[in-house]
Write a protein that holds these residues in place. Structure first.
Motif, PDB file in Angstrom:
ATOM      1  N   SER A 384       0.847  -1.192   0.000  1.00  0.00           N
ATOM      2  CA  SER A 384       0.000   0.000   0.000  1.00  0.00           C
ATOM      3  C   SER A 384       0.884   1.244   0.000  1.00  0.00           C
ATOM      4  O   SER A 384       2.099   1.159   0.210  1.00  0.00           O
ATOM      5  CB  SER A 384      -0.896   0.005   1.240  1.00  0.00           C
ATOM      6  OG  SER A 384      -0.114   0.165   2.416  1.00  0.00           O
ATOM      7  N   THR A 385       0.256   2.388  -0.223  1.00  0.00           N
ATOM      8  CA  THR A 385       1.018   3.634  -0.213  1.00  0.00           C
ATOM      9  C   THR A 385       1.713   3.848   1.135  1.00  0.00           C
ATOM     10  O   THR A 385       2.877   4.244   1.202  1.00  0.00           O
ATOM     11  CB  THR A 385       0.086   4.823  -0.504  1.00  0.00           C
ATOM     12  OG1 THR A 385      -0.526   4.626  -1.773  1.00  0.00           O
ATOM     13  CG2 THR A 385       0.862   6.131  -0.519  1.00  0.00           C
ATOM     14  N   GLY A 386       0.999   3.565   2.222  1.00  0.00           N
ATOM     15  CA  GLY A 386       1.585   3.727   3.546  1.00  0.00           C
ATOM     16  C   GLY A 386       2.771   2.810   3.776  1.00  0.00           C
ATOM     17  O   GLY A 386       3.772   3.213   4.373  1.00  0.00           O
ATOM     18  N   GLN A 387       2.662   1.575   3.300  1.00  0.00           N
ATOM     19  CA  GLN A 387       3.766   0.634   3.463  1.00  0.00           C
ATOM     20  C   GLN A 387       4.988   1.070   2.661  1.00  0.00           C
ATOM     21  O   GLN A 387       6.122   0.976   3.140  1.00  0.00           O
ATOM     22  CB  GLN A 387       3.314  -0.766   3.043  1.00  0.00           C
ATOM     23  CG  GLN A 387       2.323  -1.400   4.007  1.00  0.00           C
ATOM     24  CD  GLN A 387       1.732  -2.695   3.477  1.00  0.00           C
ATOM     25  OE1 GLN A 387       1.707  -2.938   2.275  1.00  0.00           O
ATOM     26  NE2 GLN A 387       1.249  -3.534   4.378  1.00  0.00           N
ATOM     27  N   VAL A 388       4.775   1.546   1.442  1.00  0.00           N
ATOM     28  CA  VAL A 388       5.890   2.049   0.624  1.00  0.00           C
ATOM     29  C   VAL A 388       6.571   3.201   1.343  1.00  0.00           C
ATOM     30  O   VAL A 388       7.806   3.257   1.445  1.00  0.00           O
ATOM     31  CB  VAL A 388       5.399   2.493  -0.768  1.00  0.00           C
ATOM     32  CG1 VAL A 388       6.522   3.183  -1.532  1.00  0.00           C
ATOM     33  CG2 VAL A 388       4.894   1.297  -1.562  1.00  0.00           C
ATOM     34  N   ALA A 389       5.777   4.131   1.855  1.00  0.00           N
ATOM     35  CA  ALA A 389       6.341   5.301   2.537  1.00  0.00           C
ATOM     36  C   ALA A 389       7.163   4.899   3.753  1.00  0.00           C
ATOM     37  O   ALA A 389       8.256   5.427   3.986  1.00  0.00           O
ATOM     38  CB  ALA A 389       5.210   6.248   2.951  1.00  0.00           C
ATOM     39  N   ARG A 390       6.648   3.930   4.536  1.00  0.00           N
ATOM     40  CA  ARG A 390       7.370   3.516   5.737  1.00  0.00           C
ATOM     41  C   ARG A 390       8.683   2.816   5.394  1.00  0.00           C
ATOM     42  O   ARG A 390       9.674   2.966   6.102  1.00  0.00           O
ATOM     43  CB  ARG A 390       6.483   2.606   6.591  1.00  0.00           C
ATOM     44  CG  ARG A 390       5.418   3.358   7.387  1.00  0.00           C
ATOM     45  CD  ARG A 390       4.585   2.423   8.227  1.00  0.00           C
ATOM     46  NE  ARG A 390       3.584   1.729   7.423  1.00  0.00           N
ATOM     47  CZ  ARG A 390       2.961   0.611   7.803  1.00  0.00           C
ATOM     48  NH1 ARG A 390       3.278   0.050   8.956  1.00  0.00           N
ATOM     49  NH2 ARG A 390       2.055   0.053   7.029  1.00  0.00           N
ATOM     50  N   GLN A 391       8.689   2.063   4.304  1.00  0.00           N
ATOM     51  CA  GLN A 391       9.931   1.398   3.908  1.00  0.00           C
ATOM     52  C   GLN A 391      10.959   2.400   3.393  1.00  0.00           C
ATOM     53  O   GLN A 391      12.130   2.372   3.783  1.00  0.00           O
ATOM     54  CB  GLN A 391       9.643   0.346   2.826  1.00  0.00           C
ATOM     55  CG  GLN A 391       8.880  -0.858   3.347  1.00  0.00           C
ATOM     56  CD  GLN A 391       8.817  -1.976   2.314  1.00  0.00           C
ATOM     57  OE1 GLN A 391       9.795  -2.283   1.653  1.00  0.00           O
ATOM     58  NE2 GLN A 391       7.647  -2.573   2.174  1.00  0.00           N
ATOM     59  N   ILE A 392      10.526   3.297   2.522  1.00  0.00           N
ATOM     60  CA  ILE A 392      11.447   4.275   1.948  1.00  0.00           C
ATOM     61  C   ILE A 392      11.985   5.211   3.022  1.00  0.00           C
ATOM     62  O   ILE A 392      13.137   5.649   2.974  1.00  0.00           O
ATOM     63  CB  ILE A 392      10.751   5.075   0.829  1.00  0.00           C
ATOM     64  CG1 ILE A 392      10.381   4.145  -0.327  1.00  0.00           C
ATOM     65  CG2 ILE A 392      11.637   6.193   0.334  1.00  0.00           C
ATOM     66  CD1 ILE A 392      11.574   3.463  -0.973  1.00  0.00           C
ATOM     67  N   THR A 393      11.147   5.518   4.023  1.00  0.00           N
ATOM     68  CA  THR A 393      11.583   6.383   5.117  1.00  0.00           C
ATOM     69  C   THR A 393      12.815   5.820   5.811  1.00  0.00           C
ATOM     70  O   THR A 393      13.735   6.563   6.177  1.00  0.00           O
ATOM     71  CB  THR A 393      10.444   6.561   6.140  1.00  0.00           C
ATOM     72  OG1 THR A 393       9.354   7.239   5.515  1.00  0.00           O
ATOM     73  CG2 THR A 393      10.911   7.375   7.339  1.00  0.00           C
ATOM     74  N   ALA A 394      12.849   4.510   5.990  1.00  0.00           N
ATOM     75  CA  ALA A 394      13.997   3.888   6.651  1.00  0.00           C
ATOM     76  C   ALA A 394      15.272   4.092   5.832  1.00  0.00           C
ATOM     77  O   ALA A 394      16.330   4.412   6.383  1.00  0.00           O
ATOM     78  CB  ALA A 394      13.735   2.400   6.871  1.00  0.00           C
TER      79      ALA A 394
END
Length: 613
Positions: A384-394
């Motif tokens: 999901s968009t949220g999951q992509v964002a959380r991964q890229i944030t790391a």
């Protein structure tokens, strides 16, 4: 409410035991008898009573499931275990019913477990996905028998059946629920239930009446008659789960919790992966920040279980460690050994939680990050968009660029996820200097990424991709950002277009645009909607791009366009083209030349009643 249920039982018990006259004189059973469950009516089939002095259920091989509590041949522990294993393998309620029909003798705990499995499969939020499952003969028979023989059920079978009924959202005022609650109250008053059985009863009453239930308070009083040090490990976990479900509110049972924490520290070395996960999630739900010694002990035990956690269990463990701000050196090392082997098969939320954990704890692990980045390229659609964002944030937080950074970002754009902060790092001069002599496909991906930022992220104001890194065409032999058109399908469409327009000169084929994309077919229209010759340059008012999408442009299991073709069509629309898709599964159904011409005319000119050129 429990008292009201018991009072209602007195009023309804006579009616609920009414027998149909034919049932007294025949063994064929009666389909006229119904036991009403609130809004639902669960029809049952009644046979002449068998021996009914203990809690085994005898199943008869009929078209309808029929059984009675019987004292004959109670299932052995091995038989019950085998049944539980088969039950866990059932992937639908129908499979559960089929299993029940195949069993000759079944205990009350087995019957309750079957209801729980149906709830596992059908429960969706606060309702059932398919409420009609409660109208099947199998469920009717189970519920009717549990109602009629509630007094003969074991404590374990009784409370488990009651909890299962709450999970199936049966009416609390139904005769079945009234009888089960009434019998549970009798057993509770006797004070002979185990801690585990009390917890099951407590969860059922919590679901029915909430945390202020009087009967639930009595359950908690019984639980506390023995100290946590006298409980079994299973009992300890059961009480944590009950408190987590909502019994412990406004600081209630604080002393009990502290005693449980003290005892739990001494037994963590014996906890299974499921127990470690459940206990950590309970500590989070109860916000037990004072229980850090227990958290640390559980983390040490988790090191042993890292390869054995299920995806859901590992997700809960990582969430708890982030909640309490704790990380263990040995746990991190175990994760570094395990995650790279499972990154491609983990559940999407588990992968995301792994990256969140490393990012939150500021732990840079190239082996984990590289594995996650590599797997992301192949399964970007899973997130999901949220999951992509959380991964890229790391990645961004720890300032780490994986070896496949270009592919990672390219995959994000294919599924319309644009990690703007990370893009600025990719287009930085330092990163671009590392691209000397790099593979052409990577340059193509960077070119498409740059185009994506220009077209779909106009707010982006970071560095740009320098012109010397741009490619002229995304379509190349071997690895390519575009899928070549299917030759056979293309020739068939080309013939149909020639018949439609009257000449081959009215459309261009395999046209390379200034934007690096290649069009299968291009049409040019003037301001009045007339088709212009393909060679025409001036006075072009509209361009139509025909995407002749063969089978290789779709996923193999469903008719979903691949990401590289979806982004191409999306970009063409943003660039001003009208995109017309000609999918193979529509075109191949056309039986003759006339139908082909009609189909193409309708696709290209859907609002035109006559051809205009």
């Amino acid at each position: 409410m429990a008292l009201k249920l018991i009072q209602r039982l007195v009023l309804t018990s006579g009616a609920s035991r009414t027998l149909c006259i034919p049932c007294k004189t025949t063994r064929q059973g009666c389909r006229k008898l119904h036991s009403h469950f609130g809004l639902r009516s669960l029809a049952t089939t009644l046979r002449e009573p068998l021996f009914v002095t203990c809690s085994s259920v005898g199943l008869h091989r009929d078209s309808v499931l029929q059984f009675r509590l019987t004292q004959l041949h109670r299932p052995t522990a091995a038989e019950e275990q085998a049944f539980q294993q088969h039950l866990g393998n059932c992937s639908s309620s129908r499979h559960v019913f089929r299993l029940l029909h195949s069993v000759k003798i079944m205990s009350d705990t087995m019957a309750a477990a079957a209801l729980h499995r149906v709830a596992d499969l059908e429960q969706e939020g606060n309702h059932l996905k398919d409420p009609t499952v409660l109208e099947t003969d199998t469920i009717r028979s189970l519920c009717f028998q549990l109602e009629q023989d509630s007094e003969r059920l074991t404590e374990a079978g009784l409370v488990s059946a009651l909890l299962a009924c709450t999970r199936l959202f049966l009416d609390p005022w139904s005769p079945l629920m009234v009888r089960l609650v009434s019998e549970s109250q009798k057993r509770l008053d006797r004070g002979q239930m185990s801690v585990g059985q009390l917890c099951t009863l407590g969860r059922a009453m919590l679901a029915m009446e909430g945390p202020d239930c009087v009967m639930l308070e009595q359950v908690m009083e019984e639980i506390q008659k023995q100290g946590p040090a006298q409980w079994s490990l299973a009992d300890l976990i059961a009480v944590y789960r009950l408190l987590q479900d909502g019994v412990c509110k406004d600081g209630k049972y604080g002393d009990l919790l502290n005693a449980m924490h003290t005892h739990a520290v001494t037994v963590t070395s014996r906890m299974s992966p499921a127990a470690v996960s459940l206990l950590l999630s309970a500590l989070v739900a109860l916000n037990q920040t004072q229980a850090m010694p227990l958290v640390i002990s559980l983390c040490k035990q988790a090191v042993r279980h890292v390869p054995h956690f299920s995806d859901e269990e590992l997700t809960l463990v990582l969430g708890a460690l982030m909640h309490f701000g704790h990380s263990d050196h040995y746990f991190v090392e175990a994760m570094e050994r395990y995650v790279p082997t499972m990154a491609f098969t983990f559940h999407s939320e588990t992968v995301t939680k792994v990256m969140q954990f490393y990012g939150r704890r500021n732990i840079l692990s190239p082996s984990v990050f590289d594995a996650v980045a590599e797997s992301f390229v192949y399964r970007a659609d899973d997130y999901s968009t949220g999951q992509v964002a959380r991964q890229i944030t790391a990645f961004g937080k720890l300032g780490y660029l994986p070896p496949n950074a270009g592919e990672l970002l390219h995959s994000c754009t294919l599924v319309e996820r644009f990690p703007v902060n990370f893009v600025s790092k990719v287009f930085s001069r330092y990163f671009l200097q590392q691209l000397q002599g790099i593979d052409r496909i990577v340059l193509a991906q960077l070119t498409q990424l740059y185009m994506t930022m220009k077209l779909e992220c106009p707010f982006y104001e970071g560095p740009r991709l320098l012109p010397q890194y741009h490619v002229k065409s995304f379509l190349t032999s071997g690895r390519s950002l575009e899928t070549a058109v299917d030759v056979h399908l293309y020739n068939s469409v080309k013939t149909g277009l020639t018949d439609l327009f009257g000449a081959r000169s009215y459309f261009g084929s395999k046209v390379l645009t200034p934007y690096s994309y290649t069009l299968d077919v291009e049409l040019k229209l003037d301001e009045d909607g007339y088709v212009l010759p393909a060679s025409h340059i001036d006075d072009v008012y509209k361009r139509i791009a025909l995407c002749i999408d063969g089978e290789k442009r779709f996923t193999t299991n469903v008719r979903q366009l691949l990401g590289n073709e979806s982004i191409k069509q999306r970009h063409l629309r943003l660039l001003g083209y009208e995109v017309v898709q000609i999918p193979y599964y529509e075109f191949e159904k056309l039986p003759d030349k006339t139908s082909v011409v009609d189909y193409l005319h309708h696709k290209i000119f859907p609002h035109s009643y006559r051809l205009s050129w």
